[in-house]
Design an enzyme around this catalytic site. Structure first.
Site, PDB file in Angstrom:
ATOM      1  N   GLY A  74       3.280  -1.783  29.287  1.00  0.00           N
ATOM      2  CA  GLY A  74       2.263  -2.218  30.250  1.00  0.00           C
ATOM      3  C   GLY A  74       1.270  -3.189  29.618  1.00  0.00           C
ATOM      4  CG  ASP A  75      -1.133  -1.878  26.506  1.00  0.00           C
ATOM      5  OD1 ASP A  75      -1.863  -1.720  27.506  1.00  0.00           O
ATOM      6  OD2 ASP A  75      -0.945  -0.994  25.649  1.00  0.00           O
TER       7      ASP A  75
ATOM      8  CG  ASP B 181       8.411   3.861  22.454  1.00  0.00           C
ATOM      9  OD1 ASP B 181       7.721   4.212  23.432  1.00  0.00           O
ATOM     10  OD2 ASP B 181       7.984   3.849  21.284  1.00  0.00           O
TER      11      ASP B 181
ATOM     12  CG  LEU C 136       5.252  -1.348  41.768  1.00  0.00           C
ATOM     13  CD1 LEU C 136       5.750  -2.197  42.918  1.00  0.00           C
ATOM     14  CD2 LEU C 136       4.544  -0.101  42.275  1.00  0.00           C
TER      15      LEU C 136
ATOM     16  CG  ASP D 209      -0.207   3.920  18.993  1.00  0.00           C
ATOM     17  OD1 ASP D 209      -1.420   4.168  19.187  1.00  0.00           O
ATOM     18  OD2 ASP D 209       0.439   3.112  19.684  1.00  0.00           O
TER      19      ASP D 209
ATOM     20  CG  ASN E 126      -0.857  -2.055  22.078  1.00  0.00           C
ATOM     21  OD1 ASN E 126      -0.896  -2.119  20.851  1.00  0.00           O
ATOM     22  ND2 ASN E 126      -0.668  -0.913  22.725  1.00  0.00           N
TER      23      ASN E 126
HETATM   24  O1  RIB Z   1      -0.770   1.617  26.219  1.00  0.00           O
HETATM   25  C1  RIB Z   1      -0.252   2.149  25.027  1.00  0.00           C
HETATM   26  C2  RIB Z   1      -1.372   2.467  24.087  1.00  0.00           C
HETATM   27  O2  RIB Z   1      -2.168   3.477  24.664  1.00  0.00           O
HETATM   28  C3  RIB Z   1      -0.945   3.014  22.760  1.00  0.00           C
HETATM   29  O3  RIB Z   1      -0.706   2.017  21.802  1.00  0.00           O
HETATM   30  C4  RIB Z   1      -2.088   3.965  22.403  1.00  0.00           C
HETATM   31  O4  RIB Z   1      -2.810   3.582  21.287  1.00  0.00           O
HETATM   32  C5  RIB Z   1      -2.955   4.037  23.643  1.00  0.00           C
HETATM   33  O5  RIB Z   1      -4.075   3.243  23.549  1.00  0.00           O
END
Ligand code: RIB
Length: 316
Positions: free
Chosen positions: A238-239, A233, A208, A11, A41
């Site tokens: 979500g991950d 940030d 949500l 990233d 992630n």
């Molecule tokens: O969900 C976040 C991710 O989306 C980031 O880390 C980026 O690499 C993209 O895959």
């Protein structure tokens, strides 16, 4: 054991007052690189949840970005099934994070697109397979179908949103979506409850944002209010939610407890910069939960309205 099959990206993150509109140039501030990628992630989040042996199938190029991505996963104790793609660049994501902690992401998938059905390792011993959509759709579908045939629970986070082939959805046991992904999948702009009626996956979890999340599992609805944090940030939150949710389910949590754990982990991830760098350890999640006030009935009622739920109250 959990197997995550998916993307790993480096990233490239710049902070700015706001995310540029089409055609606009914004003068940003500090620039940093962080290990990311939705698949990686989620693998790190599952591994940091503690007590869950986590493996990841991924593809990396032969450039300078591969090594830090590999190192970040290994440091989180994720066991790697690594496909090397010498003639491709490692996946990269270009991210602008605004002062209100939102982001805009463009992914150059590179080596992630080289993951093929033949790369899937034997699934013996795995209870869950987690998939996202930064790798080829045909590969994701083949993996889901193989896992379904072998009785492995298939979890899909269909991000970035795109139309899904019916054979893929038919092989999914747990779908984790945000509101936009839900509407895209349902092909409907109605309430969350109405959209969910159009999706025939046994368990669907809908995140949500600052409102919280909901789930419909085998016909029963569950609601989880969001935890209050000051976001820095939201990249990777979500991950973090996805990986933590699956880890909790793997460890035997029921859906309400898994939603609570995942929401806490996701909230903590919002308070730190970067993707994998922001994912909390299990002990941090436990300490955070211990400090939280009891559930707020007014917020749960608001969440019920937001979801368009008019039936009897959910268990939690
Ligand atoms: O969900 C976040 C991710 O989306 C980031 O880390 C980026 O690499 C993209 O895959």
């Amino acid at each position: 054991m959990i197997l995550v099959a998916g993307s790993a990206n480096m990233d490239f993150v710049v902070r700015a007052a706001h995310i540029p509109s089409p055609g606009e140039t914004v003068l940003g501030r500090d620039f940093k690189t962080y290990p990311g990628g939705k698949g990686a992630n989620q693998a790190v989040a599952a591994a940091r949840a503690g007590g869950v042996p986590t493996h990841m199938l991924l593809a990396l190029g032969a450039d300078a970005h591969a090594e830090p991505l590999e190192a970040s996963l290994r440091e989180a104790l994720v066991k790697l099934h690594l496909v090397r793609v010498p003639d491709q660049t490692t996946g990269c994501a270009f991210i602008c994070v605004s002062d209100d902690a939102e982001n805009a992401i463009t992914v150059a998938p590179g080596a992630n697109l080289s993951l093929q059905p033949r790369h899937l390792p034997p699934l013996v011993g795995f209870s869950h397979l987690m998939l996202q959509l930064e790798t080829p759709l045909a590969t994701v579908t083949a993996y889901a179908q193989a896992a379904r045939r072998q009785g492995v629970t298939v979890v899909l986070n269909p991000a970035p949103a795109q139309a899904l082939p019916a054979p893929l959805l038919e092989a999914v046991d747990i779908l984790i979506v945000n509101e936009g992904e839900l509407a895209a999948l349902a092909g409907h702009q109605g309430s969350i409850a109405q959209c969910l009626e159009r999706i025939h996956v046994p368990t669907v979890v809908v995140t949500l944002g600052h409102h919280g999340c909901c789930a419909r599992s085998h016909g029963v609805f569950f609601l989880q209010e969001a935890f209050d944090v000051t976001p820095v940030d939201t990249t990777g939150a979500g991950d973090t939610f996805c990986g933590s949710l699956v880890a909790a389910l793997h460890l035997g949590a029921d859906i309400p407890l898994a939603l609570r754990m995942a929401s806490a982990a996701g909230a903590l991830a919002c308070t730190r910069p970067g993707a994998q760098s922001s994912i909390p350890q299990a002990a941090e999640v436990t300490a955070f939960l211990a400090q939280q006030p009891p559930p707020n009935p007014a917020r749960i009622t608001a969440l019920r309205y937001l979801c368009g739920l008019t039936g009897p109250a959910s268990p939690r």
